[in-house]
Design an enzyme around this catalytic site. Sequence first.
Site, PDB file in Angstrom:
ATOM      1  N   ASP A 110       0.872  -1.168   0.000  1.00  0.00           N
ATOM      2  CA  ASP A 110       0.000   0.000   0.000  1.00  0.00           C
ATOM      3  C   ASP A 110       0.911   1.221   0.000  1.00  0.00           C
ATOM      4  O   ASP A 110       1.561   1.528   1.002  1.00  0.00           O
ATOM      5  CB  ASP A 110      -0.897  -0.008   1.237  1.00  0.00           C
ATOM      6  N   VAL A 111       0.967   1.930  -1.123  1.00  0.00           N
ATOM      7  CA  VAL A 111       1.963   2.992  -1.268  1.00  0.00           C
ATOM      8  C   VAL A 111       1.680   4.201  -0.394  1.00  0.00           C
ATOM      9  O   VAL A 111       2.549   5.064  -0.231  1.00  0.00           O
ATOM     10  CB  VAL A 111       2.088   3.434  -2.742  1.00  0.00           C
ATOM     11  N   ASN A 140       5.287   6.281  -9.439  1.00  0.00           N
ATOM     12  CA  ASN A 140       4.241   6.303 -10.456  1.00  0.00           C
ATOM     13  C   ASN A 140       2.842   6.077  -9.900  1.00  0.00           C
ATOM     14  O   ASN A 140       1.861   6.430 -10.562  1.00  0.00           O
ATOM     15  CB  ASN A 140       4.545   5.229 -11.513  1.00  0.00           C
ATOM     16  N   SER A 168       1.698  15.161 -13.764  1.00  0.00           N
ATOM     17  CA  SER A 168       0.595  15.276 -14.718  1.00  0.00           C
ATOM     18  C   SER A 168       0.578  16.694 -15.256  1.00  0.00           C
ATOM     19  O   SER A 168       1.138  17.614 -14.630  1.00  0.00           O
ATOM     20  CB  SER A 168      -0.732  14.979 -14.002  1.00  0.00           C
ATOM     21  N   TYR A 218      -6.913  16.005  -6.947  1.00  0.00           N
ATOM     22  CA  TYR A 218      -5.903  15.509  -7.884  1.00  0.00           C
ATOM     23  C   TYR A 218      -4.945  16.628  -8.272  1.00  0.00           C
ATOM     24  O   TYR A 218      -3.720  16.445  -8.296  1.00  0.00           O
ATOM     25  CB  TYR A 218      -6.593  14.935  -9.117  1.00  0.00           C
ATOM     26  N   LYS A 258      -0.936  16.587  -7.507  1.00  0.00           N
ATOM     27  CA  LYS A 258       0.028  16.604  -8.606  1.00  0.00           C
ATOM     28  C   LYS A 258       0.816  17.909  -8.644  1.00  0.00           C
ATOM     29  O   LYS A 258       1.998  17.922  -9.017  1.00  0.00           O
ATOM     30  CB  LYS A 258      -0.685  16.359  -9.939  1.00  0.00           C
ATOM     31  N   THR A 280      -4.935   4.029 -20.177  1.00  0.00           N
ATOM     32  CA  THR A 280      -4.607   3.093 -19.103  1.00  0.00           C
ATOM     33  C   THR A 280      -5.900   2.558 -18.511  1.00  0.00           C
ATOM     34  O   THR A 280      -6.984   3.086 -18.765  1.00  0.00           O
ATOM     35  CB  THR A 280      -3.799   3.777 -17.980  1.00  0.00           C
TER      36      THR A 280
END
Length: 253
Positions: free
Chosen positions: A60-61, A87, A138, A151, A155, A186
């Site tokens: 779990d990052v 990533n 991004s 988000y 980012k 993706t």
Amino acid sequence: MGSRFDGKVVIVTGGGSGIGAAAARRFAAEGARVVVAGRTSATLDAVAGSPGDIGTRVVDVSDEAAVTELVEDVASTYGRLDVLVNNAGAAALSTVEETTTELWRHITGTNLDSVFFASRAAVKHLRVTRGNIVNVSSVAGIGGDYSAVAYNAAKGAVSNMTRAMALDHGRDGIRVNAVCPSLTVTAMTEAFRATEGVSEAFARAIPMGRAAEAEEVGDVVVFLASDDARFVTGVNLPVDGGLTASDGQPELF
């Protein structure tokens, strides 16, 4: 393929699919020993089945202890660490008013905390190898979007962390760069791309007329990690088909 990464060890978080998987396969094809890390063993195992030396770790990052253990385990097992690719990512559409605390924590934990935890753990190992970090930011990290406040916040922080870490660790021989993709084909973007009108709108906005393929972004990640980019650091490189080349004014003719 060449052998730019012979003898080198690479960690790719979020390496089970998309840009991370594409980068991992390219690193392995160029001689690296790669460890892909993420939450889902099935997708990681699929990448590990590709040609080359690719190992897996289920992590779990957003978990500080788990990410620190990942970096220490890889460095101990392989005897070194040369490249860290941050990533792992998650996205959601909502304004600040609509964003719950739970959603905010999920988006910032996956996109930002993971970069902090992994980079902090990796620096002492990268100092030894004069290695480098490549973050996947991004275009949302260099400009704003409608209805993507969490988000964009995460980012944007990743993009400026990239600059700050490059300044702090340049004299350690550690380079730190980021790629800034626009819409990319993706699994994470599949439902979004399938929404009526979305793909067409992006095709109109992107000068090259389409979304990126994961491999097109992954190849730039590998370039930035290679000695071909040995005097490049602190860069947030758009991989966006020309999207950010515009000043925002409309195409009239």
